[in-house]
Design a protein around this motif. Structure first.
Motif, PDB file in Angstrom:
ATOM      1  N   ARG A 131      20.125  47.098  40.669  1.00  0.00           N
ATOM      2  CA  ARG A 131      20.423  46.130  41.743  1.00  0.00           C
ATOM      3  C   ARG A 131      20.585  44.722  41.203  1.00  0.00           C
ATOM      4  O   ARG A 131      21.475  43.969  41.631  1.00  0.00           O
ATOM      5  CB  ARG A 131      19.291  46.148  42.795  1.00  0.00           C
ATOM      6  CG  ARG A 131      19.392  47.287  43.771  1.00  0.00           C
ATOM      7  CD  ARG A 131      18.134  47.350  44.626  1.00  0.00           C
ATOM      8  NE  ARG A 131      17.883  46.082  45.273  1.00  0.00           N
ATOM      9  CZ  ARG A 131      18.134  45.822  46.558  1.00  0.00           C
ATOM     10  NH1 ARG A 131      18.659  46.771  47.316  1.00  0.00           N
ATOM     11  NH2 ARG A 131      17.863  44.657  47.102  1.00  0.00           N
ATOM     12  N   THR A 132      19.764  44.353  40.214  1.00  0.00           N
ATOM     13  CA  THR A 132      19.834  42.978  39.684  1.00  0.00           C
ATOM     14  C   THR A 132      21.196  42.711  39.049  1.00  0.00           C
ATOM     15  O   THR A 132      21.837  41.680  39.301  1.00  0.00           O
ATOM     16  CB  THR A 132      18.721  42.762  38.638  1.00  0.00           C
ATOM     17  OG1 THR A 132      17.457  43.038  39.252  1.00  0.00           O
ATOM     18  CG2 THR A 132      18.746  41.329  38.125  1.00  0.00           C
ATOM     19  N   GLU A 133      21.657  43.663  38.227  1.00  0.00           N
ATOM     20  CA  GLU A 133      22.970  43.504  37.574  1.00  0.00           C
ATOM     21  C   GLU A 133      24.082  43.500  38.609  1.00  0.00           C
ATOM     22  O   GLU A 133      25.044  42.734  38.509  1.00  0.00           O
ATOM     23  CB  GLU A 133      23.181  44.638  36.565  1.00  0.00           C
ATOM     24  CG  GLU A 133      24.468  44.496  35.763  1.00  0.00           C
ATOM     25  CD  GLU A 133      24.703  45.664  34.817  1.00  0.00           C
ATOM     26  OE1 GLU A 133      25.767  45.685  34.165  1.00  0.00           O
ATOM     27  OE2 GLU A 133      23.822  46.555  34.739  1.00  0.00           O
ATOM     28  N   PHE A 134      23.932  44.345  39.652  1.00  0.00           N
ATOM     29  CA  PHE A 134      24.962  44.423  40.674  1.00  0.00           C
ATOM     30  C   PHE A 134      25.059  43.119  41.458  1.00  0.00           C
ATOM     31  O   PHE A 134      26.161  42.640  41.763  1.00  0.00           O
ATOM     32  CB  PHE A 134      24.669  45.597  41.617  1.00  0.00           C
ATOM     33  CG  PHE A 134      25.869  46.019  42.424  1.00  0.00           C
ATOM     34  CD1 PHE A 134      26.845  46.845  41.878  1.00  0.00           C
ATOM     35  CD2 PHE A 134      26.035  45.563  43.722  1.00  0.00           C
ATOM     36  CE1 PHE A 134      27.948  47.222  42.621  1.00  0.00           C
ATOM     37  CE2 PHE A 134      27.140  45.932  44.464  1.00  0.00           C
ATOM     38  CZ  PHE A 134      28.109  46.779  43.909  1.00  0.00           C
ATOM     39  N   TYR A 135      23.901  42.513  41.769  1.00  0.00           N
ATOM     40  CA  TYR A 135      23.910  41.220  42.470  1.00  0.00           C
ATOM     41  C   TYR A 135      24.592  40.139  41.623  1.00  0.00           C
ATOM     42  O   TYR A 135      25.282  39.269  42.143  1.00  0.00           O
ATOM     43  CB  TYR A 135      22.470  40.801  42.829  1.00  0.00           C
ATOM     44  CG  TYR A 135      22.032  41.259  44.204  1.00  0.00           C
ATOM     45  CD1 TYR A 135      22.697  40.806  45.342  1.00  0.00           C
ATOM     46  CD2 TYR A 135      20.954  42.138  44.364  1.00  0.00           C
ATOM     47  CE1 TYR A 135      22.295  41.223  46.594  1.00  0.00           C
ATOM     48  CE2 TYR A 135      20.547  42.561  45.625  1.00  0.00           C
ATOM     49  CZ  TYR A 135      21.233  42.094  46.742  1.00  0.00           C
ATOM     50  OH  TYR A 135      20.842  42.510  47.985  1.00  0.00           O
ATOM     51  N   ARG A 136      24.319  40.197  40.287  1.00  0.00           N
ATOM     52  CA  ARG A 136      24.970  39.211  39.406  1.00  0.00           C
ATOM     53  C   ARG A 136      26.493  39.347  39.461  1.00  0.00           C
ATOM     54  O   ARG A 136      27.223  38.351  39.457  1.00  0.00           O
ATOM     55  CB  ARG A 136      24.470  39.372  37.967  1.00  0.00           C
ATOM     56  CG  ARG A 136      23.172  38.641  37.682  1.00  0.00           C
ATOM     57  CD  ARG A 136      23.011  38.372  36.189  1.00  0.00           C
ATOM     58  NE  ARG A 136      22.962  39.601  35.408  1.00  0.00           N
ATOM     59  CZ  ARG A 136      21.820  40.246  35.105  1.00  0.00           C
ATOM     60  NH1 ARG A 136      20.645  39.758  35.513  1.00  0.00           N
ATOM     61  NH2 ARG A 136      21.847  41.341  34.398  1.00  0.00           N
ATOM     62  N   LEU A 137      26.971  40.610  39.513  1.00  0.00           N
ATOM     63  CA  LEU A 137      28.419  40.827  39.606  1.00  0.00           C
ATOM     64  C   LEU A 137      28.974  40.283  40.924  1.00  0.00           C
ATOM     65  O   LEU A 137      30.056  39.675  40.961  1.00  0.00           O
ATOM     66  CB  LEU A 137      28.736  42.327  39.493  1.00  0.00           C
ATOM     67  CG  LEU A 137      28.682  42.929  38.093  1.00  0.00           C
ATOM     68  CD1 LEU A 137      28.792  44.451  38.150  1.00  0.00           C
ATOM     69  CD2 LEU A 137      29.819  42.369  37.231  1.00  0.00           C
ATOM     70  N   LEU A 138      28.220  40.499  42.028  1.00  0.00           N
ATOM     71  CA  LEU A 138      28.664  39.969  43.321  1.00  0.00           C
ATOM     72  C   LEU A 138      28.737  38.448  43.296  1.00  0.00           C
ATOM     73  O   LEU A 138      29.693  37.845  43.815  1.00  0.00           O
ATOM     74  CB  LEU A 138      27.729  40.434  44.445  1.00  0.00           C
ATOM     75  CG  LEU A 138      27.680  41.938  44.736  1.00  0.00           C
ATOM     76  CD1 LEU A 138      26.725  42.226  45.897  1.00  0.00           C
ATOM     77  CD2 LEU A 138      29.081  42.466  45.072  1.00  0.00           C
ATOM     78  N   GLN A 139      27.733  37.812  42.672  1.00  0.00           N
ATOM     79  CA  GLN A 139      27.740  36.350  42.561  1.00  0.00           C
ATOM     80  C   GLN A 139      28.915  35.868  41.712  1.00  0.00           C
ATOM     81  O   GLN A 139      29.538  34.844  42.007  1.00  0.00           O
ATOM     82  CB  GLN A 139      26.417  35.866  41.960  1.00  0.00           C
ATOM     83  CG  GLN A 139      25.222  35.996  42.903  1.00  0.00           C
ATOM     84  CD  GLN A 139      23.908  35.649  42.212  1.00  0.00           C
ATOM     85  OE1 GLN A 139      23.854  35.542  40.990  1.00  0.00           O
ATOM     86  NE2 GLN A 139      22.843  35.492  42.999  1.00  0.00           N
ATOM     87  N   LYS A 140      29.217  36.604  40.626  1.00  0.00           N
ATOM     88  CA  LYS A 140      30.320  36.231  39.736  1.00  0.00           C
ATOM     89  C   LYS A 140      31.639  36.132  40.507  1.00  0.00           C
ATOM     90  O   LYS A 140      32.459  35.236  40.246  1.00  0.00           O
ATOM     91  CB  LYS A 140      30.431  37.278  38.627  1.00  0.00           C
ATOM     92  CG  LYS A 140      31.604  37.057  37.662  1.00  0.00           C
ATOM     93  CD  LYS A 140      31.649  38.157  36.593  1.00  0.00           C
ATOM     94  CE  LYS A 140      32.847  38.003  35.671  1.00  0.00           C
ATOM     95  NZ  LYS A 140      32.891  39.075  34.650  1.00  0.00           N
TER      96      LYS A 140
END
Length: 459
Positions: free
Chosen positions: A429-438
């Motif tokens: 989830r943490t990596e996925f949220y970073r991608l969404l923010q990107k």
């Protein structure tokens, strides 16, 4: 003596390339220098040189492989190979396969110049020469070997009075070849009359060809000579002869046999001395089998056959033709257009050209009418060819676009549930949220939730 012939140098040694380019340019040649076989093949596809000089040792694809590809695609293009001591056996083999010569490094510049001059004098296509003796075919723009061979045959045929059947696809330039044959013949100062048998209505074609006397039919208020009589002493070119009705085929055969023409409505004949050139894009052998074309007329017309190659089989002519048409049409449209961007020229040389030279002319006219800059860009060529414009992205841009679209599709599929989307993507989830923010994506936008109301105080 050098005449500005275009030479292509291929060597991965930049110092040698620079030195050879300077020396050959000083001796009157136009030189293009490239550092690899791939670059050489790209240049040849854009403009066919008069001669290739290549090192045998090249990065990736070597000079032998380059030579073999040139020999298969451009069999008349002479190649001189430069070889170090260790590659002499390869060079010897290449000469046995058709390479013009090889020189061992270090070589004498004088010997190289002699080899170049010999190769050009022996193998340069006659179509490239522009002496006054070539005025007869001045309308036919070509540097390809296939056209050079065809024109050499046409020049021989022109000296006789034999009937010639010119075959070729629509738009290949059959009438231009017929005009060239006429200009090279003893009839050059007499009329050249061209008739398109497929463009004149059947009920008018007989009168157009053979003429009529007054009262021969309704509306014939005066007598009129036909085009056969108008060509007396010269050449009659019957284009699209395969479309001639059977009744007129009989009358034409009688003219060829008797050398006498009778006007429509008249019993009296008039002697005529005409040479018949005809052309067709139809399969006349099939038309004879179907009873649509007379066999006896076919053999009268087909004493000699010349076949024009389609434009796709003479690609080395495309750049030459396109540039000539561009200059001609720029003058017509009063445009300051003087050339093509490299990728635009490459697109022209790689197109399929089902309409042949006529289609190329139409494309260049389209381009010239719309051009707003001195160099024609690729986009304008693609538009004229009706080719969808290909958007070329860098690797980074393409990757970013894929990631953004991939995330959007996942969030749509999971109705904005980040846990489910991350599991499907096999990411935490943490990596996925970073991608969404990107990519500035908000999962709530995919849950059917109302968009946040803007703070009125900020407006």
């Amino acid at each position: 003596m050098p005449t500005g012939a275009h030479l292509l140098l291929v060597d991965d040694d930049p110092d040698l390339l620079r030195l050879l380019s300077m020396r050959l340019t000083a001796n009157g040649y136009r030189v293009t220098a490239v550092g690899s076989a791939e670059a050489a093949l790209a240049r040849i596809s854009i403009e066919l040189p008069a001669l290739v000089i290549s090192d045998i040792r090249l990065p990736e694809r070597d000079g032998m492989a380059l030579f073999q590809q040139i020999r298969s695609q451009y069999p008349a293009l002479p190649v001189i190979l430069l070889t170090a001591h260790g590659t002499i056996p390869d060079a010897v083999e290449a000469t046995s396969l058709g390479a013009y010569a090889y020189l061992t490094k270090p070589f004498d510049a004088k010997v190289l110049l002699e080899r170049i001059e010999q190769a050009l004098s022996l193998t340069a296509p006659s179509a490239v020469r522009t002496t006054g003796d070539e005025d007869w075919r001045s309308e036919i723009i070509s540097r390809s070997q296939s056209m050079a061979e065809l024109l050499a045959e046409a020049r021989l045929v022109a000296a006789s009075d034999a009937s010639v059947l010119i075959r070729g696809e629509s738009g290949t330039g059959k009438e231009l070849l017929a005009r060239a044959i006429h200009r090279a013949s003893r009839r050059a100062k007499a009329p050249f009359i061209a008739v398109n048998c497929g463009a004149i209505p059947e009920q008018l074609l007989e009168s157009e060809l053979f003429g009529h006397v007054k009262g021969a039919f309704t509306g014939a208020v005066t007598s009129r000579e036909g085009l056969v009589q108008a060509a007396d002493g010269g050449t009659l070119f019957l284009d699209e002869i395969g479309d001639m009705p059977l009744l007129l085929q009989v009358k034409l055969l009688r003219v060829l046999q008797e050398r006498v023409v009778r006007q429509l409505g008249s019993d009296a004949g008039r002697p005529v001395d005409v040479r018949i050139l005809s052309a067709t894009h139809r399969d006349l052998d099939a038309a004879m089998l179907e009873g649509q074309f007379r066999e006896d007329l076919y053999y009268r017309l087909n004493v000699i056959t010349l076949t024009l190659p389609p434009l796709a089989q003479r690609r080395e002519d495309i750049g030459l033709l396109a540039t000539q048409f561009l200059h001609m049409l720029a003058k017509k449209y009063q445009k300051t257009v003087n050339g093509f961007a490299p990728d635009a020229l490459e697109a022209l040389t790689r197109a399929s050209w089902p309409g042949n030279v006529r289609q190329l002319y139409n494309v260049i006219e389209h381009v010239c009418a719309l051009a707003t800059a001195p160099l024609v860009p690729l986009s304008l060529i693609q538009r004229a060819l009706r080719v969808p414009t290909l958007e070329v992205l860098s690797y980074t841009e393409a990757k970013q676009r894929f990631e953004r679209n991939y995330l959007v599709q996942l969030l749509k599929l999971t109705d904005g549930n980040v846990s489910d989307a991350a599991r499907l993507a096999e990411r935490n989830r943490t990596e996925f949220y970073r991608l969404l923010q990107k990519y500035d994506l908000n999962a709530s936008q995919f849950r059917g939730e109302p968009a946040p109301v803007a703070d009125e105080r900020q407006e």
